[in-house]
Design a protein around this motif. Sequence first.
Motif, short mmCIF file in Angstrom:
data_model
loop_
_atom_site.label_atom_id
_atom_site.label_comp_id
_atom_site.label_asym_id
_atom_site.label_seq_id
_atom_site.Cartn_x
_atom_site.Cartn_y
_atom_site.Cartn_z
N VAL A 10 -12.88 -0.64 -1.29
CA VAL A 10 -13.33 -0.39 -2.66
C VAL A 10 -14.64 0.38 -2.66
O VAL A 10 -14.80 1.37 -3.39
CB VAL A 10 -13.47 -1.72 -3.42
N LEU A 11 -15.60 -0.02 -1.83
CA LEU A 11 -16.88 0.70 -1.77
C LEU A 11 -16.68 2.15 -1.33
O LEU A 11 -17.33 3.06 -1.86
CB LEU A 11 -17.83 0.00 -0.81
N ASP A 12 -15.77 2.37 -0.39
CA ASP A 12 -15.55 3.74 0.09
C ASP A 12 -14.96 4.61 -1.02
O ASP A 12 -15.31 5.79 -1.14
CB ASP A 12 -14.63 3.71 1.31
N VAL A 13 -14.07 4.05 -1.83
CA VAL A 13 -13.50 4.82 -2.95
C VAL A 13 -14.58 5.08 -4.00
O VAL A 13 -14.68 6.19 -4.54
CB VAL A 13 -12.29 4.11 -3.55
N ILE A 14 -15.39 4.08 -4.31
CA ILE A 14 -16.47 4.27 -5.28
C ILE A 14 -17.37 5.42 -4.84
O ILE A 14 -17.73 6.30 -5.63
CB ILE A 14 -17.29 2.98 -5.43
N THR A 15 -17.76 5.42 -3.57
CA THR A 15 -18.63 6.48 -3.05
C THR A 15 -17.99 7.84 -3.21
O THR A 15 -18.65 8.81 -3.63
CB THR A 15 -18.96 6.20 -1.58
N ALA A 16 -16.70 7.95 -2.90
CA ALA A 16 -16.01 9.23 -2.97
C ALA A 16 -15.87 9.71 -4.41
O ALA A 16 -16.12 10.88 -4.72
CB ALA A 16 -14.63 9.12 -2.32
N ARG A 56 -6.67 -2.44 1.01
CA ARG A 56 -5.86 -3.20 1.97
C ARG A 56 -5.72 -4.65 1.53
O ARG A 56 -6.69 -5.28 1.12
CB ARG A 56 -6.49 -3.11 3.36
N LEU A 57 -4.50 -5.15 1.63
CA LEU A 57 -4.22 -6.53 1.24
C LEU A 57 -4.41 -7.45 2.43
O LEU A 57 -4.07 -7.10 3.57
CB LEU A 57 -2.78 -6.62 0.73
N VAL A 58 -4.95 -8.64 2.16
CA VAL A 58 -5.20 -9.55 3.26
C VAL A 58 -3.90 -10.17 3.76
O VAL A 58 -2.92 -10.30 3.04
CB VAL A 58 -6.20 -10.66 2.86
N GLY A 59 -3.92 -10.55 4.99
CA GLY A 59 -2.75 -11.17 5.61
C GLY A 59 -2.94 -11.28 7.10
O GLY A 59 -3.89 -10.73 7.66
N ARG A 72 -13.80 3.58 6.14
CA ARG A 72 -14.25 3.11 7.45
C ARG A 72 -13.15 2.38 8.19
O ARG A 72 -13.21 2.23 9.42
CB ARG A 72 -15.48 2.23 7.30
N HIS A 73 -12.10 1.91 7.48
CA HIS A 73 -10.97 1.25 8.12
C HIS A 73 -9.71 2.12 8.11
O HIS A 73 -8.62 1.63 8.40
CB HIS A 73 -10.67 -0.08 7.42
N PHE A 103 -11.60 -10.36 4.40
CA PHE A 103 -12.89 -9.84 4.00
C PHE A 103 -13.72 -9.52 5.25
O PHE A 103 -13.66 -10.27 6.23
CB PHE A 103 -13.62 -10.90 3.15
N PRO A 104 -14.42 -8.40 5.29
CA PRO A 104 -14.75 -7.51 4.17
C PRO A 104 -13.88 -6.27 4.06
O PRO A 104 -14.28 -5.31 3.38
CB PRO A 104 -16.19 -7.11 4.48
N ILE A 105 -12.71 -6.23 4.69
CA ILE A 105 -11.93 -4.99 4.73
C ILE A 105 -11.54 -4.51 3.33
O ILE A 105 -11.79 -3.34 2.98
CB ILE A 105 -10.72 -5.14 5.66
N PRO A 106 -10.94 -5.34 2.45
CA PRO A 106 -10.64 -4.83 1.10
C PRO A 106 -11.90 -4.41 0.33
O PRO A 106 -11.89 -3.41 -0.40
CB PRO A 106 -9.93 -6.01 0.43
#
Length: 278
Positions: free
Chosen positions: A101-107, A73-76, A13-14, A94-97
Motif C-alpha cells: 500500500v505504501l509503495d502504491v501511495i508513493t507512486a 498481497r493477501l496474507v496466507g 519492495r516485494h 504483515f508488513p508485506i500488504p
Amino acid sequence: MTVSFHAGAVPGRHGAVPIRTYTLDESPRGTRTPLVWLHGGAFAYGGLDQPESHAPAMSAAATGRTIVTVDYRLVGPWNPFFDVKDSSLTGIRFPIPFDDVLDVITAVAGEAPRGHILLGGASAGACLAAAAARDLAQRRSASVRGLVLAYGTFHAQLPAIPAELRSRMRGRHWFSQFRPATVRRMNHNYAGSVAAMQDPRAFPGGHDLTGLPDTLMLDADRDSLRASGGAFAEELRRAGVPLRYEVVPETPHGFLNRPGTPGYDAGVRIMTDWLGGR
C-alpha cells in the motif's frame, strides 16, 4: 458519461503490485486529487474484481476523479485454528500488504497534482488505509490529504461492544457477526505474531493519531466491528483530527460489497459528497 479503467502495476519492495486505474472519459485529466482505494476481505481475500473494490471505484470515478484500486498481497496461508499465544506464523504476513500500500501511495502521489492523494478503504482495507496514513503523518509526509474509512477494524482486539450496538445485533442479525475471538484470530493471521499485533502500522487503533488528515468514517448499523469504528472515531476526535462520522442505517458489514442495495447507494452518496471538491 463513460468510466474507463485499465490495469497496471507499481514496482514495490516485494515485487510488482497490480493496480487498476479508473477515469471518466469526458473529464480533464490531472485536475483533481486522485483517490487510492483498498478493498477488504479479512486481509486474506478479495482483489480488483471484488465488488467492494470495483463498484465504489466506478461510482467515485463517475464524478470526474481518478481512482486507483490496489491488489495488495493477501496474507496466507490462512490458519484459522491457531491459538493466539503462538509466537509466529510463516508465509505472507504483515508488513508485506502494508508495504504494498505504501509503495502504491508513493507512486500515485509522485504523479498527482501537487503530490497529494486521497486514501480510503473498506473493512481490512480501511485498517490498511488508516495505518498507512498514520505512518506517513508520523514521518511528516503531507501526501495523504484525506481519508475515507468504511466499516473498518482498527484495533488488535475488538473493543467492548456498547449496549446500543448490541441491541442492533439481536435476532437474525447475530448470526453474521464477527465475534471477538474471530477478530482476534483474523488479526493474528494478518500480523503473524502477538508482538506484531501491537505495531501501530498493523493496527493503528489505540495509538497516537495526531496529524492524520480530514477523515470520513462510514460504519454499518448492525455490525459488531462498529465497536472498533466507534472507538477509532473517538480516538481521532481526541487527537484533533477533523472528522465526519456516519452510521449508515439498517446496514450489515460489507454494504459497499453489495452494489444496487440501499446501503451501498447511501454509503456511496455520502462518500462522493464528502470527496466533493477535495
